[in-house]
Write an enzyme that holds these catalytic residues in place. Structure first.
Site, PDB file in Angstrom:
ATOM      1  CB  CYS A 178       0.706 -20.512  32.795  1.00  0.00           C
ATOM      2  SG  CYS A 178       2.021 -21.645  33.264  1.00  0.00           S
TER       3      CYS A 178
ATOM      4  CG  ASP B 108       3.976  -6.242   6.114  1.00  0.00           C
ATOM      5  OD1 ASP B 108       5.153  -6.622   6.326  1.00  0.00           O
ATOM      6  OD2 ASP B 108       3.132  -6.936   5.516  1.00  0.00           O
ATOM      7  CG  ASN B 109       8.237  -7.463   9.110  1.00  0.00           C
ATOM      8  OD1 ASN B 109       9.326  -7.564   9.659  1.00  0.00           O
ATOM      9  ND2 ASN B 109       8.072  -7.612   7.792  1.00  0.00           N
TER      10      ASN B 109
ATOM     11  CB  ALA C  34      -0.943  -0.025   1.201  1.00  0.00           C
TER      12      ALA C  34
ATOM     13  CG  ASP D 209       6.439  -6.572  -2.087  1.00  0.00           C
ATOM     14  OD1 ASP D 209       6.129  -7.774  -1.890  1.00  0.00           O
ATOM     15  OD2 ASP D 209       5.913  -5.636  -1.465  1.00  0.00           O
TER      16      ASP D 209
ATOM     17  CE  LYS E 236       1.057  -7.242  -2.574  1.00  0.00           C
ATOM     18  NZ  LYS E 236       1.019  -6.857  -1.152  1.00  0.00           N
TER      19      LYS E 236
ATOM     20  NE  ARG F 154      -4.133  -2.537   2.483  1.00  0.00           N
ATOM     21  CZ  ARG F 154      -4.479  -3.769   2.160  1.00  0.00           C
ATOM     22  NH1 ARG F 154      -5.604  -3.986   1.504  1.00  0.00           N
ATOM     23  NH2 ARG F 154      -3.730  -4.787   2.483  1.00  0.00           N
TER      24      ARG F 154
END
EC number: 6.2.1.45
Length: 1008
Positions: free
Chosen positions: A585, A529-530, A431, A457, A481, A468
């Site tokens: 846990c 995006d990370n 995007a 990419d 892309k 988008r």
């Protein structure tokens, strides 16, 4: 398709997580008129069409001029002399098949405006704004004015006398777990101390799952008064029953009413939203300057000439007169002059930012979601101008009848040539990447001799991207892309020189993106995006002392960061996420939120249908797998080897019926037997050593489930789990529930009796402490059974499932939703529908085109400054925006922090460069390196490290001093240095400052 009110979730999925279904349905009934199809108008139209309104009509009487091409991405050189609206229509129509797009080439009229619910004016006169603004206000039509002039922008909204917003900020309702409620007037509610409650004074909450004081479970919203971060008071509870334990308070979000003045009134008494809190006086001056600019054009029939002093003084005089009438205390005349100097400019990045904001206001008007702008917003990016602005002369900004005339009018022709020579690396073509590439094409980045853009990419285009990532079309689904995006921007500007790659940028790709590649760059743009990928790319930029533009979005929120060598801080290392990590846990035994059950379900999916199959395949093909597994520790090895034995032996299905039986047994184990065992270890009335109930606060007391084939969720689990289990073994599954029901009737489910010798851990610390308690005899038995591997390896090969959230036919989300909601039922946690489950379990980042466009616009404005070579940190801006509440915070980036080594200051940008091999001579020895650092920097190395490996320590390793540095590295690490590696990053400790924790790296260059 345009009349269909059903929402295409495969297309709008990421936007739905921002707006919600109801807001989207309202938006799909709206007809929108956008007047003016220069750069700003087409930007707004693009965003609104992607968003999915019912129809968009674009209106423009004007013909395309050369200057339009600097920001209007759907006009080309062949469009010059033709109507802008008609030329833009084909491309805009292709953005979203659900939106009807049409063009009007006649003049605006009240009859035309009356056909629409929302009207947006761009490139309009003040007389038109007043006239049509009054008409829209009196006829209930939402009215928006958007305008840009050079590096300045303006936005105005009027949504009428009464405008109701259903959700002012789009945030999920806040909830808090309760530990106590007093019987008093008012009752005091105390929340558990793990997290602040987050409620607002005067807000309302509802109660659920209370044990005792159940009267509150059944009453409506209760008003709260905040007493502290963990306490609040409510109504009179003195007549209620005693509070026992548990319960959740959840915020009730109410609607809000807004009142707007028509433009005629609002222009006199403006309410201005700040975009840069250091520019309050500038914004007030711009409010008058835009009015004066309209007067200038009305009088002279033209905008002020670029860099024309006489025109600038005329405009300043006009603004002075307006300032006297409005009794403005202090007028910033400098900004008025700069507006005059640059008013003929038409810049893609400014239009992207203002266009993103304006489009979001259109969406608010249509959907009644989020807080609308009240009522004026001004923006300027005049810091983009040269820091030595007096060197920019009028002749340099004259039009050249080329596509960059709108940009040359602001920055001059020499800067345009400099932009064309830039070499940039764009990482990510999603995007933000698409928006950046559009901006790069418009400004002419890398579009000349010596210039170039490399974009990489590794992803392919999916349907959900089309909402988008506007460079892609339905026919592009499945294509790469980077390749599609590169071709799309070459259509926008054929001069752009761009190469598309499909590589992940990480240590594995340093053979491609190595020292030589980075050294040739002028800068890097991160559209990732990370966080981990951003951190890696940031580190590479710091190593090579290259600037980086970074931006990201989360729904309506966005941020930008500019990293400037030797000036600003960098993006920095990964921030610890342990605070947000769910304790093991909690996942295994004590969930109390739907997020916990969804993560548990996702872990179940990965373990059952991916990891187990991958382990089997590795075991069958790699003779070292068994030993590597044993080397991971006994506890982990026991779990993996037991799974292997089950997968290839006891639980290996022979047919579809075996898969159904496995799913049924799995259901019984997870949702009945395990819960019964937990309650055997910790009965419902269990008390802690301090005399408090064990099942209280965040520990919700569970109950076992009884399988019911007529229960939809129960059968959802069996169908999904059975089919997934069949898939990993290459067995044909089925969806016929009646047939599956017949198989279930024949499945024998063993009875279960809880055992007394089972230990269930209450904390992660307990679990870690007991890791050494392993059944060694069982582990030894598993080793014998699995060694050697079976002869029929091919017959035992499995097919791991790679989780894919967006394919509704693959059973993946079916399993997650059913598995999570069944566990939620165990613990009386409210279930989540498929939409919410996909967001959480699929780790989806909500996204919307408006925020993306605005963020990319701000990033590109910082690019102008980098190319200009700005030297002052106050010229740069980092940004945080939240379009839901029209919050824009632009601020000076933080400077690079310094540290001291032996009395001298350094920053993260500093290093000790060493040429290890020069003029074809032999490589430097380790001893020569130590001497070089001593002679050049007057620092004595007492310890030298490569990563975690110690190369040298004073008083030892003397034999290494005669070896070359690269040979020492290879000897110590027991690994060859890859051929593509040209320099080594070494870290030293120095005798002059041995306590210093941070030192500049030694960048040792030993290969060309």
């Amino acid at each position: 398709m345009s009349g269909n009110l059903d929402i295409d979730e495969s297309l709008y999925s990421r936007q739905l997580y921002v707006l919600g279904h109801e807001a989207m349905r309202r938006m799909k009934t709206a007809d929108v008129l956008i007047a003016g199809m220069r750069g700003l108008g087409v930007e707004i139209a693009k965003n609104i069409i992607l968003a999915g309104v019912k129809s968009v009509t674009i209106q423009d009487e004007g013909l395309t001029q050369w200057a339009d091409l600097s920001s209007q991405f759907y006009l080309g050189e062949s469009s010059v002399g033709q109507n802008r609206a008609e030329c833009s229509l084909p491309q805009l129509s292709g953005l979203n098949g659900y939106v009807k797009v049409s063009a009007q080439t006649g003049a605006l009229s009240e009859d035309l405006l009356a056909q629409f619910q929302v009207v947006v004016l761009t490139d309009s006169t003040l007389d038109e704004q007043r006239r049509f603004g009054a008409f829209c206000h009196s006829n209930g039509i939402k009215f928006i004015v958007a305008d840009t002039k050079g590096l300045c922008g303006q936005l105005f909204c009027d949504f009428g006398e009464e405008f109701e917003v259903t959700d002012s900020n789009g945030e999920a309702p806040v909830s808090a777990m309760i530990s106590h409620i007093s019987k008093a007037n008012p009752g005091i509610v105390t929340c558990t101390d793990e997290q602040r409650h987050g409620f607002e004074d005067g807000g309302h909450v509802t109660f659920s799952d209370l044990r005792g004081m159940t009267e509150l479970n059944n009453c409506g919203p209760v008003q709260v008064k905040v007493l502290g971060p963990y306490t609040f008071s409510i109504c009179d509870t003195s007549g209620f029953s005693e509070y026992e334990r548990g319960g959740i308070a959840t915020e009730v979000k109410g609607s809000k009413q807004f009142t707007f003045k028509p433009l005629n009134e609002a222009v006199v008494e403006p309410k201005i939203v700040m975009t840069d809190y250091g520019k309050m006086e500038r914004h007030q001056a711009l409010h008058l300057a835009f009015q004066a600019l309209h007067g200038f054009v009305k009088t002279k029939g033209r905008l002020p000439k670029a860099r024309d002093q006489a025109d600038a003084e005329t405009l300043v005089s006009m603004v002075r007169e307006l300032a006297r009438d409005t009794q403005l205390q202090q007028l910033d005349e400098d900004i008025v002059r700069k507006l005059s100097f640059t008013a003929r400019g038409d810049l893609g990045p400014v239009n992207a930012f203002i266009g993103g904001l304006a489009a979001q206001e259109v969406m608010k008007a249509c959907s009644r979601k989020f807080t609308p702008l009240q009522q004026w917003l001004y923006f300027d990016a005049l810091e983009c101008l040269p820091e030595e602005e007096e060197l920019l002369m009028e002749d340099a900004c004259s039009p050249a009848n080329c596509r960059y005339d709108g940009q040359i009018a602001v920055f001059g022709s020499a800067f345009q040539e400099k932009l064309a020579r830039q070499k940039y690396f764009l990482v990510g073509a999603g995007a933000i990447g698409c928006e950046l590439l559009k901006n790069f094409a418009l400004i002419g980045l890398g579009a000349g001799e010596g210039g170039h853009i490399t974009v990489t990419d590794m992803d392919s285009i999916e349907r959900s991207n089309l909402n988008r990532q506007f460079l892609f079309r339905p026919q592009d689904i499945g294509r790469l892309k980077s390749e599609v995006a590169a071709k799309a921007v070459q259509v926008m500007n054929p001069s752009v020189r761009i190469t598309a790659h499909q590589n992940r940028v990480d240590p594995e790709s340093e053979r491609i993106y190595g020292h030589q590649f980075f050294s040739a760059l002028d800068g890097v743009a991160a559209a990732l995006d990370n966080v981990e990928a951003r951190v890696y790319l940031d580190r590479r930029c710091v190593q090579h002392q290259k600037p980086m533009l970074e931006g990201g979005t989360l729904g309506s929120k966005g941020h930008t960061l500019v990293v400037v060598p030797f000036m600003t801080e960098s993006y920095g290392p990964v921030k610890s996420s342990t605070q947000n990590a769910i304790p093991l846990c909690t996942l295994k035994n004590f969930p109390y939120r739907i997020e916990h059950t969804l993560q548990w379900a996702r872990d179940q999916f990965e373990g059952l249908f991916k990891q187990s199959a991958e382990n089997v395949n590795q075991y069958l093909t790699d003779h070292r797998f068994l030993q590597r597994t044993l080397d991971r520790g006994e506890a982990e090895a026991l779990e993996i080897l037991q799974g292997l034995c089950d997968s290839i032996g006891d639980q290996h299905p022979a047919c579809w019926e075996d898969c159904v039986a496995w799913a049924r047994h799995r259901w019984e184990s997870l949702y009945s037997n395990d819960i019964r065992q937990l309650l055997h270890c910790f009965p419902p009335d269990q008390m802690t050593s301090s005399g408090l109930p064990f099942w209280s606060g965040q520990k919700r007391c569970p109950h076992p489930l009884t399988f019911d084939p007529s229960n939809t969720t129960h059968m959802d689990y069996i169908v999904a789990a059975g089919n997934l289990y069949a898939q990993i073994y290459g067995i044909q599954g089925m969806r016929d529930r009646a047939a599956i029901g017949e198989v279930l009737r024949r499945v024998q489910v063993p009875s279960f009796t809880p055992r007394s010798n089972v230990k269930i851990h209450e904390t992660d610390q307990e679990m870690e402490k007991d890791k050494g308690d392993v059944d060694k005899a069982k582990l030894e038995d598993l080793k014998k059974r699995l060694s050697p591997p079976p002869q029929d390896a091919a017959a035992l090969q499995m097919y791991p499932a790679e989780f894919e959230k967006d394919d509704d036919t693959n059973f993946h989300m079916d399993f997650i939703v059913a598995a999570s909601n069944l566990r939620a039922e165990n613990y009386d946690i409210p279930a989540a529908d498929r939409h919410k489950s996909k967001l959480i379990a699929g780790r989806i980042i909500p996204a919307i085109a408006t925020t993306t466009a605005a963020v990319a616009g701000l990033m590109t404005l910082e690019l102008y400054k980098l190319v200009q070579g700005h030297k002052r940190i106050e010229s740069f801006r980092s940004a945080y925006i939240n379009l839901a509440v029209q919050q824009c915070v632009l601020s000076e980036p933080l400077g690079a922090p310094t540290y001291c080594v032996a009395g001298k200051d350094y920053s993260l940008w500093d290093d000790f460069p060493v040429q290890g091999r020069s003029d074809g001579q032999k490589e430097m020895t380790l001893g020569e390196l130590l001497n070089h650092i001593k002679q050049k920097y007057n620092l004595e190395i007492t310890g030298l490290f490569y990563g975690n490996s110690m190369l040298y320590s004073s008083g030892s390793h003397e034999e290494r001093l005669q070896q070359s540095v690269s040979d020492v590295v290879q000897t110590v690490t027991k690994a060859e240095i890859p051929e593509h590696v040209q320099f080594l990053e070494l870290f030293a400790s120095f005798a002059e400052d041995e306590d210093c924790e941070t030192v500049p790296p030694i960048r040792y260059h030993f290969r060309d």
